[in-house]
Design an enzyme around this catalytic site. Structure first.
Site, PDB file in Angstrom:
ATOM      1  CB  CYS A 228      -0.948   0.103   1.188  1.00 35.17           C
ATOM      2  SG  CYS A 228      -2.071  -1.287   1.310  1.00 35.17           S
TER       3      CYS A 228
ATOM      4  NE  ARG B 257       4.663   1.797  -0.022  1.00 38.62           N
ATOM      5  CZ  ARG B 257       5.712   1.599   0.765  1.00 38.62           C
ATOM      6  NH1 ARG B 257       6.902   1.888   0.325  1.00 38.62           N
ATOM      7  NH2 ARG B 257       5.571   1.120   1.984  1.00 38.62           N
TER       8      ARG B 257
ATOM      9  CD1 TRP C 191      -0.037  -6.352  -3.099  1.00 32.22           C
ATOM     10  CD2 TRP C 191      -0.368  -6.942  -0.963  1.00 32.22           C
ATOM     11  NE1 TRP C 191       0.310  -7.671  -2.968  1.00 32.22           N
ATOM     12  CE2 TRP C 191       0.113  -8.058  -1.676  1.00 32.22           C
ATOM     13  CE3 TRP C 191      -0.645  -7.084   0.395  1.00 32.22           C
ATOM     14  CZ2 TRP C 191       0.326  -9.304  -1.079  1.00 32.22           C
ATOM     15  CZ3 TRP C 191      -0.439  -8.326   0.997  1.00 32.22           C
ATOM     16  CH2 TRP C 191       0.041  -9.416   0.259  1.00 32.22           C
TER      17      TRP C 191
ATOM     18  CD  GLU D 156      17.064 -13.057  -7.904  1.00 32.85           C
ATOM     19  OE1 GLU D 156      16.544 -13.614  -6.931  1.00 32.85           O
ATOM     20  OE2 GLU D 156      16.679 -11.953  -8.326  1.00 32.85           O
TER      21      GLU D 156
ATOM     22  CE  LYS E 213      13.617 -11.220 -10.006  1.00 27.80           C
ATOM     23  NZ  LYS E 213      14.347 -11.011  -8.805  1.00 27.80           N
TER      24      LYS E 213
ATOM     25  CG  HIS F 179      19.072 -36.725  -4.916  1.00 33.17           C
ATOM     26  ND1 HIS F 179      19.407 -37.990  -4.493  1.00 33.17           N
ATOM     27  CD2 HIS F 179      20.250 -36.094  -5.158  1.00 33.17           C
ATOM     28  CE1 HIS F 179      20.731 -38.109  -4.458  1.00 33.17           C
ATOM     29  NE2 HIS F 179      21.263 -36.958  -4.861  1.00 33.17           N
TER      30      HIS F 179
END
Ligand code: M6R
Length: 612
Positions: free
Chosen positions: A2, A27, A74, A485, A489, A508
């Site tokens: 927010c 935000r 949000w 990462e 993304k 595995h």
């Protein structure tokens, strides 16, 4: 989570608040609203959807007024909808509020208020707070500032709030606890916002409101007091932020701009901190702890998301060079365990925003138990740098794209510098080795520039795999956090399910997923695990997987096996994450654009996760 912005002064408030909301949209972007005060009273416009939807909706309405406030949401309590959008009003509709954070005891308060006749128009926790303030004001017959102060003593949780009062249109009241707020100080005007981006073009003078402070703004005056009623002397600081940093500068998206900024941001991050000819690292932010670093038992790194991945890179580097044991913890798990922490421990908290709720809670817990806390943060003046004992800023500049790119490489750069600094203090590295490493590190921005030049090739690869439903990213050693990462993304901006794994772990479990439909991205550069990674590539090819390999320039071995190879310049293994991450950022970016996704504002995400 927010974004909030408010204005009181002599200018028209609507354009200031609206533009501010667009800047803060990173935000939260599931709904937006604005309240304005003018001669005919208070006008509230609010809509589910982006700020642009609100703008269109309010087109034909009265938008005059020289005080106002706005919110971009949000959702936490209540689905994104017009009725749950902020501002919310009190029972008598005289007061209105915008809020960033969570009122944790809202359910109990709501039940009590409902029993006393309050009727609620939304499902939010925020509306409960404004009803409570109204009730306290009416019962106690006190002014609004005092009612807000008393009400805030009754709520648990985090908040940054702005309140307007129909009966006093010449006032804005704001308060914060756990959620950020900056006041902009102009001549005959005040601004208030979740960060300085809505304020920068009007004034450079700001006051960072501290936790537990309430502010009363009129056009002429500002009063700040603590929740315990003690009046504060505000500290006015000058912003370093520049307006052009907040614009796309000719790029289609902030994310792409921020990817391309990395040669510059890494240089900024190293500036004044490395002395290659002398083999010396200087970190002013932690220098008063230089002696302590010689005798620490352990380092615990706490972070979330991408910052946690940077922490994993830090673990490799600190253990390798400074020979200090490192544990990397998800802040959200760490805070709810009962970890063994002693005064000889150093906790490094990593956060781009400096506002992540879980990371802040982890810091507070470790601090209570006596640890020394270092912060690695990008946003100057954010909450985390205030909570820590010492720290190092990443200096990456504002990161607007929700997907972290330049902040990640800047965090890794700081961790690299910290590893060398600690090694220097502990004597676990020779000066000649440091001269060699720092000389190479100094040239890493140029190597990143070269990596960026593969953009066209990466776009072609993106075209080939853009319709996949799954993707695996594999790497070994410090290539493993890079794989994690890369997967994060891809999933966060393209909505393709992606997993990062240590390459050797593939057999595995994940190997069962491999068929001709599965792209597998390998970090296959020529370092200590090169031969092993080649074996893993063969295992994937044997099962008809599609291999995309990030390889060292001039590689011939992997090229014989992989479907697509993207070359990056050769570098010491210590610096591999800084370069190998670049093609993965570009790959995700192009795939997301080709799939028509909103790259800068992916669904359900927000840039600052200020709720747990
Ligand atoms: O601001 P922080 O670094 O504390 O944020 C942590 C995560 O929320 C953040 O890295 C998130 O995972 C990003 N969207 C990743 O691109």
């Amino acid at each position: 989570m927010c974004g909030i912005v408010g204005y009181i002064g002599y200018r028209e408030a609507w354009p200031i608040v609206l533009k501010g909301l667009k800047r803060l949209e990173y935000r939260g972007y599931d709904s937006a609203g604005i309240a304005l005060m003018n001669n005919s009273g208070q006008h509230i416009y609010k809509k589910a959807g982006k700020v642009a939807v609100l703008e269109e909706f309010a087109e034909a309405h009265d938008k005059s007024g020289t005080s106002g406030m706005g919110h971009t949401r949000w959702a936490t309590h209540g689905v994104p909808s017009d009725r749950n959008s902020h501002p919310h009003t009190s029972n008598n509709e005289k007061l209105s509020i915008i809020h960033n954070g969570i009122i944790e005891n809202y359910a109990t308060l709501k039940e009590e208020l409902t029993n006393r006749g309050h009727e609620f128009k939304s499902d939010t926790d925020t509306e409960v707070l404004i009803h409570l303030i109204e009730e306290i004001q009416e019962i106690e017959q006190i002014d609004l500032l005092e009612a807000v102060r008393l009400a805030l003593h009754e709520v648990n949780g985090a908040y940054a709030i702005v309140i307007m009062d129909k009966e006093h249109p010449d006032r804005l009241i704001a308060a914060r606890k756990g959620s950020p707020m900056v006041i902009g100080v102009g001549n005959g005007e005040y601004f208030i916002a979740s960060d300085a981006t809505p304020i920068i073009e009007y004034t450079k003078n700001v006051i960072y409101l501290k936790d537990g402070e309430i502010a009363l703004m009129t056009r002429e005056d500002l009063l700040i007091k603590q929740l315990d009623n003690v009046i504060q002397t505000p500290l006015i600081q000058e912003l370093e932020l520049k307006l052009e940093m907040l614009e796309k500068g000719g790029f289609d998206h902030f994310m792409l701009k921020e990817i391309y900024e990395q040669p510059r941001s890494i240089k900024d991050c190293m500036r004044g901190r490395i002395y290659p000819e002398e083999g010396k690292v200087q970190l002013g932010g932690i220098k008063e702890f230089a002696e302590k670093l010689k005798n620490i038992d352990r380092i615990i790194i706490v972070a979330c998301g991408t910052s946690w991945h940077a922490g994993l890179v830090g673990e490799y580097l600190i253990e390798e060079y400074a020979r200090i044991p490192v544990e990397v913890e998800y802040a959200s798990e760490f805070r709810y365990r009962n970890p063994i922490i002693t005064e000889k421990d150093v906790v490094i908290a990593i956060s781009q925003s400096g506002e992540t709720a879980d990371t802040m809670a982890a810091i507070e817990m470790a601090k209570e138990r006596g640890a020394t806390i270092f912060g690695i943060c990008n946003v100057a003046g954010a909450s985390i740098p205030r909570l820590t004992h010492a720290g190092v800023y990443t200096h990456a500049g504002p990161e607007i794209g929700v997907a972290s790119t330049k902040a990640f490489t800047a965090q890794v750069t700081v961790l690299t510098l910290m590893a060398f600094y600690m090694a220097q203090q502990k004597g676990t590295i020779t000066t000649s080795k440091l001269i060699e490493l720092l000389t190479e590190l100094d040239h890493i921005p140029e190597k990143i520039q070269v990596a960026l030049e593969s953009n066209d090739l990466i776009k072609e690869v993106a075209e080939k795999i853009k319709d996949s439903t799954n993707c695996l990213f594999l790497g070994r050693g410090s290539g493993f956090p890079v794989a994690l990462e890369g997967a994060l993304k891809l999933k966060e901006i393209s909505y393709i399910h992606a997993e990062g794994y240590p390459a050797a772990e593939m057999k595995h479990g994940p190997i069962a997923l491999i068929d001709e439909e599965m792209p597998v991205v390998f970090i296959a550069t020529q370092n200590s695990s090169y031969e092993k990674v080649i074996s893993n590539i063969q295992e994937v090819k044997a099962r008809k997987g599609k291999v995309i390999a990030i390889v060292t320039q001039g590689d011939t071995e992997v090229k014989k096996m992989a479907d697509y190879c993207i070359e990056i310049p050769d570098a010491n293994e210590a610096f591999l994450p800084l370069i190998a991450t670049i093609p993965l950022q570009l790959l995700s970016y192009h795939i997301a654009v080709m799939r028509g996704c909103n790259v800068d504002q992916p669904r359900n995400l927000a840039k600052s996760v200020t709720v747990e």
